[in-house]
Scaffold this motif. Structure first.
Motif, short mmCIF file in Angstrom:
data_model
loop_
_atom_site.label_atom_id
_atom_site.label_comp_id
_atom_site.label_asym_id
_atom_site.label_seq_id
_atom_site.Cartn_x
_atom_site.Cartn_y
_atom_site.Cartn_z
N GLN A 42 1.01 -1.04 -0.02
CA GLN A 42 -0.02 0.02 -0.07
C GLN A 42 0.68 1.34 -0.06
OE1 GLN A 42 -2.67 0.17 3.18
NE2 GLN A 42 -3.78 2.03 2.78
N GLY A 43 1.99 1.24 0.70
CA GLY A 43 2.87 2.35 0.81
C GLY A 43 3.36 2.65 -0.40
N LEU A 44 4.07 1.43 -1.13
CA LEU A 44 4.62 1.45 -2.33
C LEU A 44 3.62 2.14 -3.33
CD1 LEU A 44 6.82 -1.61 -2.27
CD2 LEU A 44 7.70 0.58 -2.14
N GLU A 45 2.46 1.49 -3.53
CA GLU A 45 1.58 2.12 -4.52
C GLU A 45 1.24 3.48 -4.30
OE1 GLU A 45 -1.72 -0.44 -3.56
OE2 GLU A 45 -1.14 -1.85 -5.10
N THR A 46 1.27 4.03 -2.82
CA THR A 46 1.18 5.37 -2.58
C THR A 46 2.22 6.04 -3.33
OG1 THR A 46 -0.17 5.02 -0.72
CG2 THR A 46 0.74 7.02 -0.95
N VAL A 47 3.49 5.55 -2.94
CA VAL A 47 4.73 6.42 -3.66
C VAL A 47 4.64 6.40 -5.26
CG1 VAL A 47 7.21 5.97 -4.05
CG2 VAL A 47 6.25 5.69 -1.67
N VAL A 48 4.03 5.22 -5.77
CA VAL A 48 4.08 5.24 -7.33
C VAL A 48 3.12 6.26 -7.89
CG1 VAL A 48 3.32 3.69 -9.24
CG2 VAL A 48 4.97 2.70 -7.48
N ALA A 49 2.03 6.31 -7.09
CA ALA A 49 0.93 7.35 -7.60
C ALA A 49 1.49 8.71 -7.42
CB ALA A 49 -0.39 7.07 -6.57
N GLU A 50 2.26 8.98 -6.39
CA GLU A 50 2.76 10.30 -6.07
C GLU A 50 3.83 10.72 -7.09
OE1 GLU A 50 4.33 10.36 -2.19
OE2 GLU A 50 2.31 10.34 -1.28
N LEU A 51 4.82 9.53 -7.37
CA LEU A 51 5.60 9.63 -8.72
C LEU A 51 4.90 9.95 -9.87
CD1 LEU A 51 8.34 6.91 -7.50
CD2 LEU A 51 8.60 9.42 -7.61
N ASP A 52 3.99 8.98 -10.22
CA ASP A 52 3.14 9.32 -11.22
C ASP A 52 2.65 10.82 -11.41
OD1 ASP A 52 3.86 6.85 -12.32
OD2 ASP A 52 1.68 5.85 -11.44
N THR A 53 2.18 11.25 -10.46
CA THR A 53 1.66 12.70 -10.44
C THR A 53 2.74 13.75 -10.73
OG1 THR A 53 -0.21 12.18 -8.94
CG2 THR A 53 0.47 14.43 -9.07
N THR A 54 4.00 13.30 -9.91
CA THR A 54 5.17 14.22 -10.26
C THR A 54 5.50 14.18 -11.57
OG1 THR A 54 5.74 14.01 -7.82
CG2 THR A 54 7.36 14.68 -9.46
N ILE A 55 5.80 13.21 -12.14
CA ILE A 55 6.18 12.83 -13.52
C ILE A 55 5.19 13.77 -14.55
CG2 ILE A 55 6.66 11.18 -15.27
CD1 ILE A 55 7.58 9.41 -12.95
N ARG A 56 3.94 13.29 -14.26
CA ARG A 56 3.09 13.94 -15.19
C ARG A 56 3.14 15.15 -15.25
NH1 ARG A 56 -0.65 10.77 -13.90
NH2 ARG A 56 -1.34 11.88 -12.31
N GLU A 57 3.08 16.08 -13.90
CA GLU A 57 3.02 17.38 -13.90
C GLU A 57 4.34 18.16 -14.45
OE1 GLU A 57 2.53 18.15 -9.76
OE2 GLU A 57 0.06 17.66 -9.77
N ARG A 58 5.42 17.69 -14.09
CA ARG A 58 6.81 18.05 -14.38
C ARG A 58 6.74 17.86 -16.00
NH1 ARG A 58 11.87 17.71 -10.36
NH2 ARG A 58 10.85 18.27 -8.65
N SER A 59 6.19 16.69 -16.62
CA SER A 59 6.41 16.36 -18.02
C SER A 59 5.68 17.48 -18.89
CB SER A 59 6.27 15.06 -18.27
OG SER A 59 6.23 14.58 -19.84
#
Length: 738
Positions: free
Chosen positions: A553-570
């Motif tokens: 669950q924690g890793l999925e949260t991290v992946v979701a946060e990273l996806d958001t960061t990658i999407r926004e920065r991209s």
């Protein structure tokens, strides 16, 4: 972070150690370093060395066919090198986010001819992944525009939309986030596999744990019964052992006293015999005295032998009778033994009467008569024994028969002794006046022997009693070994700690407890151990499952946060890159239009065209490039000429450097296809970007050289080894101003 120094040794044509220093100019620009030289001098090997030390694995990009091609192969004038080594020293600046908290970061790669390869970070062994992560955190891409070699200038143009997207993602500085996302996804996959395995183990262990718990619960009653049994056994065996030990101690004491008394009396008798022998030597003997004396001595010896046999048989009979009963229950004496003891009493009285100085013949006759009657009665009973109790029947009949025979012989000896004493008395009367001292000693000797025989009899009785206690002791030890072997070593301690004697029903309660435990069945120690281990493992695996679920669950949260960061920065970087690309395109082409277009992924469908998996909102599958040079209408890059493709590629590279400046960029003859006018424009763009990015440019273009802060010249001598010359234009300006 910027490139401070490059050290090369044994790499391609740089056989000897070569050092290139890179420094910024006084105006604050990070500087432009140009590397020039004739074709074939090895100047492009500098760009290859930088790419190689950054972890490049493609031999094609390194212009080789096998790994050892990067090692100096030797020439006519110089031997080949045994290894290739390149070290890149990066200077840290404020705001750098690398893991190393040092002023400089030295990254080294070393390759030996035997194929062994090494990576080092600040002279400490490292892995390729460590180097890649460090460079990604510093914003330096291994496969992007950080090192652009010959033939790579238009690689972005000819790449597929998906490959172009990967190029842009790394150029946007998304590589560290993507690496973390990939690592998190790998951990999620591993955690899910571990979770599945752990849950499978739980499903397997669960039913077994239930069975073991049921067995342990069923055997809980046994523990209570065992505790009561152990307590009762300690009480019973402790009291019984104390009685046996006390009885054996008392019997042994009586036996020792009797034997000591017997030995003392025998010693005194021997002394009297010696004294008597001395008197006999000084006093002449009358006729017949020696014969009477010898007859009496022979009778005494025969009586002693019979007495010894009688005692042994009585001991054997008593032990047999005790062993016929329970080990710890004494047996009563049989009627036959009582009769023998009665006979022994008459026999002893006869001896005492005979030992008197003046025995009464009437009394002696009465005693002899009683002995004869008792003997005849005993023989009669032995020949026709009356029925007795079961425990009496356990005695060996041969012992009874032999005892009867001994009793009869003793009676005969008594008669013979009586007659011998009568003859001696008659002789004594005739010789009394002259042999009074000898008779006195004889009387004393006879008395001592009688007392010795009495002591011997007491010793025999004590020995029989001791044998009974020993039999009880052996019985209780045998019972302990069968039912409670653990108590055998603690009997002495239990005997000292005994309290009140157990009640009369204790033995019955003991047997009942043993029967109940036997009915329940034996406890297997491995069952309880197995239950404990299984329960601990089940609890451990349950905790592990919970931890794995929380971890996933924690890793999925991290992946979701990273996806958001990658999407926004991209998204932000893509819009800026599109704007910068359009500006640089117009600047290089003096007009026209250029743009970047995001390509949306196609939904996954089955053979019938039904959508299996829809496209995630905001997902991007690739990036397309649309350009329209001045005076033309097409937008496809496939229709561009060679020069137009080169200018478009340079415009895109410059746009990337302006959008997300890399700490340094190596350009290997990217301006070779440009004409003089476009070369000047390219040089001006590089100069404008030098305040944010450090440039190392391998070139033949004079316009680019004029923008350089430091100029390195590469030459190659007859030995095939590249040599390096350097010129600092700031120092040249100082000389010119003088």
């Amino acid at each position: 972070m910027y490139l401070k120094r490059l050290e090369i040794q044994g790499f391609k044509t740089f056989a000897q150690k070569t050092v290139l220093e890179f420094r910024a100019d006084k105006k604050g620009s990070r500087g432009i370093t140009c590397v020039v030289g004739p074709n074939g001098s090895g100047k492009s090997n500098i760009a290859d060395a930088i790419r190689w030390v950054m972890g490049e694995q493609s031999l094609k990009l390194l212009r080789g066919k096998k790994s050892e091609d990067v090692i100096f192969s030797g020439s006519e004038g110089r031997a080949r090198s045994g290894f290739a080594e390149a070290t890149m020293i990066l200077e840290r600046e404020e705001g750098d986010k690398t893991d190393l908290d040092v002023g400089e970061v030295a990254i080294t790669r070393r390759l030996y001819r035997d194929g062994n390869s090494e990576y080092e970070v600040n002279r400490q062994a490292a892995r390729l992944t460590d180097v890649a992560l460090l460079l990604a955190q510093a914003g330096i891409g291994q496969r992007t525009y950080s090192v652009i070699g010959q033939g790579m200038i238009d690689s972005v143009l000819v790449a597929s939309p998906s490959e172009r997207k990967e190029f842009f993602d790394e150029a946007f500085g998304l590589r560290p986030f993507q690496l973390k996302r990939t690592s998190a996804l790998n951990k999620i996959d591993d955690s899910k596999k571990n979770l599945a395995q752990t849950e499978s183990l739980l499903h397997e262990i669960g039913p077994r744990l239930v069975t073991l718990e049921r067995q342990v619960k069923r055997l809980a009653e046994r523990e209570t019964l065992e505790q009561e049994l152990r307590s009762l056994e300690r009480s019973l065996y402790g009291n019984e052992w104390k009685q046996i030990m006390d009885g054996m101690k008392a019997a042994q004491s009586r036996l020792d006293q009797a034997r000591a008394s017997e030995m003392s009396l025998e010693k005194e008798a021997k002394e009297l015999e010696a004294k008597l022998s001395g008197l006999e030597k000084t006093t002449p003997k009358s006729d017949g005295f020696d014969a009477l004396r010898k007859t009496l001595d022979d009778l005494n010896i025969e009586r002693s032998a019979l007495r010894e046999r009688e005692l042994k048989l009585e001991t054997k009979k008593a032990v047999a009778a005790v062993r016929a009963e329970k080990p710890w229950t004494p047996l009563p004496l049989s009627k036959i033994i009582e009769t023998v003891e009665s006979f022994k009493g008459w026999h002893d009285e006869l001896h005492e009467e005979l030992d008197k100085s003046k025995p009464d013949l009437d009394v002696i006759k009465k005693l002899v008569k009683k002995l004869r009657e008792t003997s005849d009665d005993l023989v009669s009973k032995l020949q026709r024994p009356a029925p007795e109790a079961t425990k009496e029947e356990a005695v060996d009949p041969s012992i009874e028969k032999e005892l009867a025979s001994i009793a009869k012989e003793m009676a005969d000896l008594a008669e013979k002794t009586l007659k011998a004493n009568a003859d001696l008395e008659q002789w004594k009367k005739s010789e009394d006046s002259k042999r009074s001292d000898i008779f006195k000693l004889q009387h004393e000797l006879s008395q001592k022997r009688s007392e010795a025989q009495s002591a011997e009899r007491k010793a025999g009785e004590a020995s029989i009693e001791l044998a009974r206690f020993e039999t009880r002791r052996d019985g209780i030890l045998a019972d302990l070994r069968l039912h409670a072997p653990a108590l055998e070593q603690d009997l002495d301690t239990l005997a000292k700690a005994v309290g009140d004697a157990p009640g009369s029903d204790a033995q019955a309660r003991l047997q009942k407890l043993r029967s109940q435990l036997e009915w329940i069945g034996g406890i297997d120690p491995e069952t309880i151990k197995d239950h404990t281990e299984t329960k601990e493992r089940f609890e451990f695996l349950s905790k592990q499952v919970e931890d794995l679920r929380q971890g996933i669950q924690g890793l999925e949260t991290v992946v979701a946060e990273l996806d958001t960061t990658i999407r926004e920065r991209s998204s932000t970087a893509f819009k800026r890159l599109d704007r910068e690309f359009s500006q640089y395109f117009k600047k290089l082409f003096n007009g026209g239009d250029a743009s970047l277009v995001e390509v949306q992924p196609e939904p996954e469908t089955d053979e019938e065209g039904n959508i299996i998996q829809d496209v995630e909102e905001g997902a991007v599958a690739g990036v397309d490039i649309q350009v329209t040079p001045p005076g033309k209408r097409f937008k496809s890059i496939a229709l561009l000429s060679g020069g137009e493709r080169a200018l478009t590629s340079i415009a895109l590279i410059c746009a990337i450097m302006a959008t997300n400046p890399s700490p340094f960029v190596v350009l290997d003859e990217v301006d070779a296809a440009l004409d003089e006018s476009n070369s000047r424009k390219f040089a001006e763009i590089i100069h404008s970007l030098a305040d944010k990015t450090q440039f190392i440019v391998v070139t033949h273009n004079r316009a680019t050289m004029m923008q350089a802060t430091v100029l390195y010249g590469v030459t190659m001598g007859a030995d095939g080894v590249s040599q390096l010359l350097s010129v600092n234009f700031e120092d040249v300006e100082k000389l010119r101003s003088k």
